[in-house]
Design an enzyme around this catalytic site. Structure first.
Site, PDB file in Angstrom:
ATOM      1  N   HIS A 169       0.793  -1.236   0.000  1.00  0.00           N
ATOM      2  CA  HIS A 169       0.000   0.000   0.000  1.00  0.00           C
ATOM      3  C   HIS A 169       0.822   1.281   0.000  1.00  0.00           C
ATOM      4  O   HIS A 169       0.280   2.365  -0.176  1.00  0.00           O
ATOM      5  CB  HIS A 169      -0.961   0.035   1.197  1.00  0.00           C
ATOM      6  CG  HIS A 169      -0.289   0.463   2.464  1.00  0.00           C
ATOM      7  ND1 HIS A 169       0.391  -0.406   3.269  1.00  0.00           N
ATOM      8  CD2 HIS A 169      -0.149   1.690   3.045  1.00  0.00           C
ATOM      9  CE1 HIS A 169       0.895   0.237   4.299  1.00  0.00           C
ATOM     10  NE2 HIS A 169       0.595   1.513   4.185  1.00  0.00           N
TER      11      HIS A 169
HETATM   12  C1  UD1 Z   1      -1.938   5.886   5.451  1.00  0.00           C
HETATM   13  C2  UD1 Z   1      -0.682   6.374   6.163  1.00  0.00           C
HETATM   14  C3  UD1 Z   1       0.307   5.234   6.293  1.00  0.00           C
HETATM   15  C4  UD1 Z   1      -0.337   3.988   6.887  1.00  0.00           C
HETATM   16  C5  UD1 Z   1      -1.569   3.645   6.064  1.00  0.00           C
HETATM   17  C6  UD1 Z   1      -2.286   2.409   6.588  1.00  0.00           C
HETATM   18  C7  UD1 Z   1      -0.177   8.752   5.747  1.00  0.00           C
HETATM   19  C8  UD1 Z   1       0.716   9.691   5.041  1.00  0.00           C
HETATM   20  N1  UD1 Z   1      -0.018   7.457   5.439  1.00  0.00           N
HETATM   21  O1  UD1 Z   1      -1.587   5.577   4.121  1.00  0.00           O
HETATM   22  O2  UD1 Z   1       1.363   5.646   7.129  1.00  0.00           O
HETATM   23  O3  UD1 Z   1       0.585   2.911   6.862  1.00  0.00           O
HETATM   24  O4  UD1 Z   1      -2.457   4.741   6.092  1.00  0.00           O
HETATM   25  O5  UD1 Z   1      -3.309   1.994   5.725  1.00  0.00           O
HETATM   26  O6  UD1 Z   1      -0.978   9.181   6.546  1.00  0.00           O
HETATM   27  N2  UD1 Z   1      -8.956   5.266   0.706  1.00  0.00           N
HETATM   28  C9  UD1 Z   1     -10.224   4.734   0.537  1.00  0.00           C
HETATM   29  N3  UD1 Z   1     -10.926   4.373   1.652  1.00  0.00           N
HETATM   30  C10 UD1 Z   1     -10.430   4.527   2.910  1.00  0.00           C
HETATM   31  C11 UD1 Z   1      -9.144   5.066   3.055  1.00  0.00           C
HETATM   32  C12 UD1 Z   1      -8.419   5.429   1.949  1.00  0.00           C
HETATM   33  O7  UD1 Z   1     -10.719   4.574  -0.550  1.00  0.00           O
HETATM   34  O8  UD1 Z   1     -11.131   4.180   3.876  1.00  0.00           O
HETATM   35  C13 UD1 Z   1      -8.176   5.626  -0.485  1.00  0.00           C
HETATM   36  C14 UD1 Z   1      -8.285   7.087  -0.819  1.00  0.00           C
HETATM   37  O9  UD1 Z   1      -8.464   7.190  -2.181  1.00  0.00           O
HETATM   38  C15 UD1 Z   1      -6.917   7.664  -0.444  1.00  0.00           C
HETATM   39  C16 UD1 Z   1      -6.013   6.454  -0.574  1.00  0.00           C
HETATM   40  O10 UD1 Z   1      -6.829   5.314  -0.276  1.00  0.00           O
HETATM   41  O11 UD1 Z   1      -6.548   8.681  -1.293  1.00  0.00           O
HETATM   42  C17 UD1 Z   1      -4.866   6.475   0.373  1.00  0.00           C
HETATM   43  O12 UD1 Z   1      -5.280   6.828   1.696  1.00  0.00           O
HETATM   44  P1  UD1 Z   1      -4.340   7.775   2.585  1.00  0.00           P
HETATM   45  O13 UD1 Z   1      -4.963   8.004   3.889  1.00  0.00           O
HETATM   46  O14 UD1 Z   1      -3.906   8.931   1.806  1.00  0.00           O
HETATM   47  O15 UD1 Z   1      -3.015   6.985   2.793  1.00  0.00           O
HETATM   48  P2  UD1 Z   1      -2.717   5.465   2.999  1.00  0.00           P
HETATM   49  O16 UD1 Z   1      -2.056   4.946   1.795  1.00  0.00           O
HETATM   50  O17 UD1 Z   1      -3.893   4.717   3.522  1.00  0.00           O
END
Ligand code: UD1
Length: 378
Positions: free
Chosen positions: A219
């Site tokens: 991820h």
């Molecule tokens: C975040 C953390 C990372 C952690 C990870 C665990 C930061 C910078 N990174 O990364 O340290 O290891 O979480 O999972 O804070 N999305 C969905 N549904 C959700 C959540 C996210 O669709 O419930 C999608 C969104 O499009 C989003 C993308 O996933 O843009 C990434 O989510 P984001 O919170 O930006 O970062 P993670 O990759 O989850």
């Protein structure tokens, strides 16, 4: 009564919050009242809600509903909303976990209001400031008053940056508490590992308890958002599966699913590659107990592999959990297909033994809360 507010927002934080909230409920309810602020960084049922239900985490007192966005927009919106709550509620301390954008937003808002920041999982470093998590954790450590590190290496990293355990002056961000308290995730692994759970239907069919498989997750943005790196990982998975006739279970984070749609379509009927939605914590523990090998770029999962005495191939150049590398049970392969294959072959062909205890005794949460009470009640 100490009024402790806690920031959660992303999946690993819900898991860590379960350990501390449970310890507050069981051992500190006379001295600490805890209120959760959920930023809404993760919002899907299987990225957020299921953890609250399954791990009996108290319902958040505040839900910011920030959702996803660019790093700056997300962090900015969260900081503003958290500041408003802190100004209104005036808690005695704000606890933040790990290294996400929610962590940094909480720490910034609290530090500027002179509300002591409690950082759980302090001192971890990848020494790579292009990682958003490295920026978040470094900045948070430098404005925290309580720094609880899960490892001795973490305490040493803090010392190298001039963050030292306090002297006789009152505790503050300039004279902080720095302790190696063990890992709250280990507290949880011990507590939850015997609880029963149902697997998703497609994995039930596989009979995971009796079928050898490899557990894999991807991820990190530097892997998912770079097509060359992502396809190298997927190619290696395919090769490991084919060479060993080994099932691969791949619970896919929403970020990753969006980037590998074509591959998912191509492998939807593959007899050995099982692509699922993200699994719950109890389901993950079940898979960890039964897997032969973990392959991941997740910080949390590589350590949980170690808790369950499973070897781990890490799709990164480096790791914050350097102690598991020294034991020989984990290796950083980055996205080098040859190295991933060689390491997987090595771990799948050789028996693994000797996992010395590295992450405390399962009571990290109590050590953290004891210290909060000791210093904030004084
Ligand atoms: C975040 C953390 C990372 C952690 C990870 C665990 C930061 C910078 N990174 O990364 O340290 O290891 O979480 O999972 O804070 N999305 C969905 N549904 C959700 C959540 C996210 O669709 O419930 C999608 C969104 O499009 C989003 C993308 O996933 O843009 C990434 O989510 P984001 O919170 O930006 O970062 P993670 O990759 O989850």
């Amino acid at each position: 009564m100490i009024r402790l507010f806690t920031i959660v927002g992303a999946r690993p934080q819900f898991i860590k919050a379960a350990a501390i909230s449970r310890a507050v409920r069981l051992h500190f309810s006379d001295s600490i009242s805890e209120t959760l602020i959920h930023t809404g960084q993760h919002y899907d049922e299987n990225m957020s809600d299921v953890f609250f239900r399954e791990m009996e985490i108290p319902a958040p007192g505040f839900h910011l509903g920030v959702g996803s966005g660019t790093h700056g927009a997300m962090t900015g919106k969260m900081t503003e909303a958290i500041e408003r709550i802190l100004l209104e509620q005036q808690p005695n301390a704000l606890l933040v976990y790990g290294d996400t954008n929610s962590t940094l937003a909480g720490a910034l808002a609290a530090a500027k209001l002179h509300i002591p920041v409690v950082h759980v999982e302090a001192g971890l470093r990848s020494f790579r400031k292009t990682m958003p998590e490295e920026v978040n954790r470094r900045l948070t450590d430098h404005i925290s008053t309580f720094l609880f590190s899960p490892t001795g290496v973490g305490v040493d990293n803090l010392k190298a940056e001039g963050i030292m355990h306090h002297d006789e002056r009152p505790l503050s961000a300039d004279n902080p508490l720095v302790i190696n308290c063990g890992d709250v995730m280990y507290d949880n692994a011990l507590y939850f590992s015997e609880k029963p759970c149902d697997l998703p239907v497609d994995l039930m069919k596989l009979d995971c308890a009796n079928t050898p498989f490899v557990l894999c997750t991807v991820h990190r943005d530097f892997n998912t958002d770079d097509p060359v790196r992502l396809s190298a990982i997927l190619q290696a998975l395919h090769e490991v599966s084919t060479r060993h006739g080994m099932h691969i279970i791949l619970p896919v984070h929403p970020r990753t699913r969006a980037r590998m749609e074509t591959w998912i379509r191509q492998h939807s009927d593959h007899p050995y590659i099982h692509i699922t939605d993200p699994v719950s914590y109890l389901q993950m523990l079940f898979l960890l107990k039964h897997t032969r090998l973990v392959m991941t770029d997740s910080g949390g999962l590589q350590k949980e592999a170690y808790f369950f005495q499973k070897p781990c191939v890490i799709f990164r150049h480096e790791t914050e959990w350097v102690e598991i590398l020294k034991t020989g049970h984990a290796v950083c392969t980055d996205t080098d297909v040859l190295r991933i294959n060689e390491s997987a072959d090595h771990f799948l062909r050789s028996a693994t033994a000797g996992f010395p205890s590295l992450y405390g005794n399962g009571h990290a949460s109590e050590v953290i809360l004891d210290n909060i009470v000791k210093y904030l009640e004084a």
